[in-house]
Design an enzyme around this catalytic site. Structure first.
Site, PDB file in Angstrom:
ATOM      1  N   ARG A  77     -15.583  58.361  12.223  1.00  0.00           N
ATOM      2  CA  ARG A  77     -16.035  57.972  13.466  1.00  0.00           C
ATOM      3  C   ARG A  77     -16.523  59.077  13.969  1.00  0.00           C
ATOM      4  O   ARG A  77     -17.600  59.140  14.769  1.00  0.00           O
ATOM      5  CB  ARG A  77     -14.711  57.346  14.347  1.00  0.00           C
ATOM      6  CG  ARG A  77     -15.207  57.237  15.666  1.00  0.00           C
ATOM      7  CD  ARG A  77     -14.030  56.711  16.445  1.00  0.00           C
ATOM      8  NE  ARG A  77     -14.201  56.774  17.875  1.00  0.00           N
ATOM      9  CZ  ARG A  77     -14.520  55.475  18.529  1.00  0.00           C
ATOM     10  NH1 ARG A  77     -14.873  54.570  18.281  1.00  0.00           N
ATOM     11  NH2 ARG A  77     -14.477  55.628  19.973  1.00  0.00           N
ATOM     12  N   HIS A 102     -21.198  56.876  16.667  1.00  0.00           N
ATOM     13  CA  HIS A 102     -20.061  56.657  15.798  1.00  0.00           C
ATOM     14  C   HIS A 102     -20.496  56.511  14.341  1.00  0.00           C
ATOM     15  O   HIS A 102     -21.117  55.500  13.997  1.00  0.00           O
ATOM     16  CB  HIS A 102     -18.882  55.429  16.307  1.00  0.00           C
ATOM     17  CG  HIS A 102     -18.319  55.963  17.774  1.00  0.00           C
ATOM     18  ND1 HIS A 102     -18.392  55.172  18.760  1.00  0.00           N
ATOM     19  CD2 HIS A 102     -18.004  57.176  18.081  1.00  0.00           C
ATOM     20  CE1 HIS A 102     -17.796  55.698  19.716  1.00  0.00           C
ATOM     21  NE2 HIS A 102     -17.611  56.898  19.543  1.00  0.00           N
ATOM     22  N   GLU A 124     -20.512  53.110  12.213  1.00  0.00           N
ATOM     23  CA  GLU A 124     -21.078  51.732  12.694  1.00  0.00           C
ATOM     24  C   GLU A 124     -22.309  51.878  12.059  1.00  0.00           C
ATOM     25  O   GLU A 124     -23.474  51.885  12.767  1.00  0.00           O
ATOM     26  CB  GLU A 124     -21.105  51.877  14.332  1.00  0.00           C
ATOM     27  CG  GLU A 124     -19.541  51.871  14.735  1.00  0.00           C
ATOM     28  CD  GLU A 124     -19.551  52.195  16.297  1.00  0.00           C
ATOM     29  OE1 GLU A 124     -20.664  52.208  17.077  1.00  0.00           O
ATOM     30  OE2 GLU A 124     -18.638  52.507  17.004  1.00  0.00           O
ATOM     31  N   HIS A 140     -23.999  50.109  19.343  1.00  0.00           N
ATOM     32  CA  HIS A 140     -22.829  50.543  18.741  1.00  0.00           C
ATOM     33  C   HIS A 140     -22.453  49.146  17.881  1.00  0.00           C
ATOM     34  O   HIS A 140     -23.238  48.008  18.124  1.00  0.00           O
ATOM     35  CB  HIS A 140     -21.890  50.742  19.712  1.00  0.00           C
ATOM     36  CG  HIS A 140     -22.141  52.056  20.568  1.00  0.00           C
ATOM     37  ND1 HIS A 140     -21.198  53.211  19.958  1.00  0.00           N
ATOM     38  CD2 HIS A 140     -22.960  52.623  21.288  1.00  0.00           C
ATOM     39  CE1 HIS A 140     -21.352  54.115  20.830  1.00  0.00           C
ATOM     40  NE2 HIS A 140     -22.627  53.949  21.659  1.00  0.00           N
ATOM     41  N   GLU A 169     -22.940  46.283  21.975  1.00  0.00           N
ATOM     42  CA  GLU A 169     -21.802  46.317  20.716  1.00  0.00           C
ATOM     43  C   GLU A 169     -22.326  45.199  19.864  1.00  0.00           C
ATOM     44  O   GLU A 169     -22.341  43.904  20.100  1.00  0.00           O
ATOM     45  CB  GLU A 169     -20.646  46.374  21.150  1.00  0.00           C
ATOM     46  CG  GLU A 169     -20.214  47.521  21.954  1.00  0.00           C
ATOM     47  CD  GLU A 169     -19.469  48.295  20.970  1.00  0.00           C
ATOM     48  OE1 GLU A 169     -19.401  48.658  19.877  1.00  0.00           O
ATOM     49  OE2 GLU A 169     -18.787  49.542  21.733  1.00  0.00           O
TER      50      GLU A 169
END
Length: 426
Positions: free
Chosen positions: A240, A185, A188, A313, A388
């Site tokens: 994104r 994405h 990020e 991520h 994440e």
């Protein structure tokens, strides 16, 4: 001063005129909503699936807060809507543009300082061109233990550069493989910075990881989505998706596909959208994107014996494993859970950063078509994880540059746990 800042961001790109205007977020706010009932969750989910005026930074959930970026001209109506359903909210970021501007100015200052030394570093966020050139230089300077390969090209023709890292590339002894990627994405930014830090450690400080490298080969793709990542630098910081165009609507906002909804395992299920303007648009078909096809083809056609797949991520500070398409768990979920527990414990030891861990759907939300589900379900890679990174919402996707290095360091501590475990399987 403002002119110099803009120049620095454009100096490595040759761009169409439409790209040369920064999207502004003046007056945009990020609200954290807290649904406490199933009815409230349904209201937020409806907003998430049907209202493209707002940008959900995290998906609706009861277990945790849901962060939503709202344009200034929609703020009052959205707030009234939330109040009408008694959904409490707090303001996490009062003016998104102020934070974007602060990050850009600070990053530009740090990049200018780095330009004086000519060294790639983790003091500032790096552009796609900078990362790409650094990978090439690394391979030239360290030919015995790394090599760069272009495994495909993006929609706009940018190379998907993968670096293979091993103790001695000329040694034909079979080793187990670990796949790592970042920047699926575009917005990020911490993802590719953390991944490049891992690369730097393995290549430039390889003596520190002799045991790991004697048993494991790393296949690392720092930027999965180079078009989107580049676009987030020069036009829309909050972009994104990819930059493909399947829309007949004459609007740039309706371009792109969410790469992490485009993989072929359980494609098109929960947590995806057929709306081309949605941030979770799954694309017209599985593997419609050249970026996702390149990953699929490389892994399936490789002679490597992949045992781990790690996709990096942000944000939320969670370490999650399949399945993302449903609440079901893989048969070996307890093994995945145990290793995730060890990885998050290693992360916490350095700076005390706390990560949750568990299956994707049970910790975060349902999202079919993800790369981690595909790696586990189709490519049969046992230890498949999405990690994440920082933070938990104070900055969200706008993590300050002074947190790049500590975030990368602690994450590398967790990655080493996986690497050592995979090496023990040899």
């Amino acid at each position: 001063m403002r002119f110099q800042i803009c120049l620095h961001f454009f100096d490595s790109f040759s761009l169409p005129a439409e790209f040369q205007i920064f999207k502004h977020f003046t007056g945009f706010q990020v609200l954290r909503t807290n649904a406490t009932t199933l009815e409230q969750l349904a209201i937020l989910t409806k907003l998430y699936e049907e209202d493209n005026r707002v940008d959900f930074w995290t998906k609706p959930s009861i277990q945790r807060g849901t962060d939503i970026m709202i344009p200034q001209n929609n703020l009052e109506s959205i707030k009234e809507y939330l109040i009408s359903y008694r959904i409490p909210f707090t303001v996490m970021i009062r003016d998104v543009q102020k934070v974007v501007t602060q990050q850009r100015i600070e990053n530009d200052r740090l990049l200018a300082r780095a330009d004086e030394t000519g060294e790639f570093n983790w003091d500032a966020y790096q552009s796609f061109d900078s990362i790409s050139n650094w990978l090439d230089k690394l391979a030239r300077d360290h030919p015995d233990n790394c090599q760069v390969e272009v495994i495909g090209r993006s929609t706009e023709g940018r190379p998907l550069k993968l670096i293979k890292i091993s103790s001695l590339l000329q040694n034909r002894e079979k080793k187990l493989g670990i796949w790592i990627d970042g920047s699926t994405h575009a917005r990020e930014w911490i993802g590719p910075m953390a991944v490049t830090y891992f690369i730097n450690e393995l290549v430039k400080n390889s003596d520190n990881y002799a045991e790991i490298l004697s048993n494991v080969e790393f296949y690392v793709l720092p930027v999965v989505n180079p078009d989107g990542y580049s676009y987030s630098w020069v036009n829309d910081r909050m972009w994104r998706k990819t930059r493909s165009d399947y829309s007949r609507i004459l609007s740039r906002s309706c371009r792109g596909v969410d790469p992490n909804r485009n993989f072929g395992y359980k494609y098109g299920g929960a947590g995806t959208s057929g709306d081309k303007c949605s941030n979770i648009y799954r694309g017209p078909s599985a593997f419609s994107e050249p970026e996702t096809r390149a990953i699929r083809d490389y892994i399936l056609n490789s002679s490597a014996d992949f045992k781990a797949f790690l996709t990096i991520h942000s944000y939320s500070q969670v370490w999650i494993y399949p399945w993302g398409y449903s609440n079901d768990l893989p048969e070996d979920w307890e093994e995945l859970d145990a290793l995730a527990k060890l990885g998050t414990s290693a992360i916490a030891k350095r700076y005390g950063t706390v990560y949750e861990y568990g299956s994707s759907t049970n910790v975060l939300y349902a999202a079919a078509g993800g790369s981690d589900d595909w790696a586990k379900g189709s490519a049969n890679i046992k230890y498949s994880y999405t990690i994440e990174l920082r933070d938990t919402g104070s900055y969200g996707f706008l993590l300050p540059s002074n947190l790049i290095l500590p975030t990368s360091q602690e994450t590398w501590d967790g990655i080493q746990v996986v690497a050592n475990h995979v090496g023990s399987l040899q």
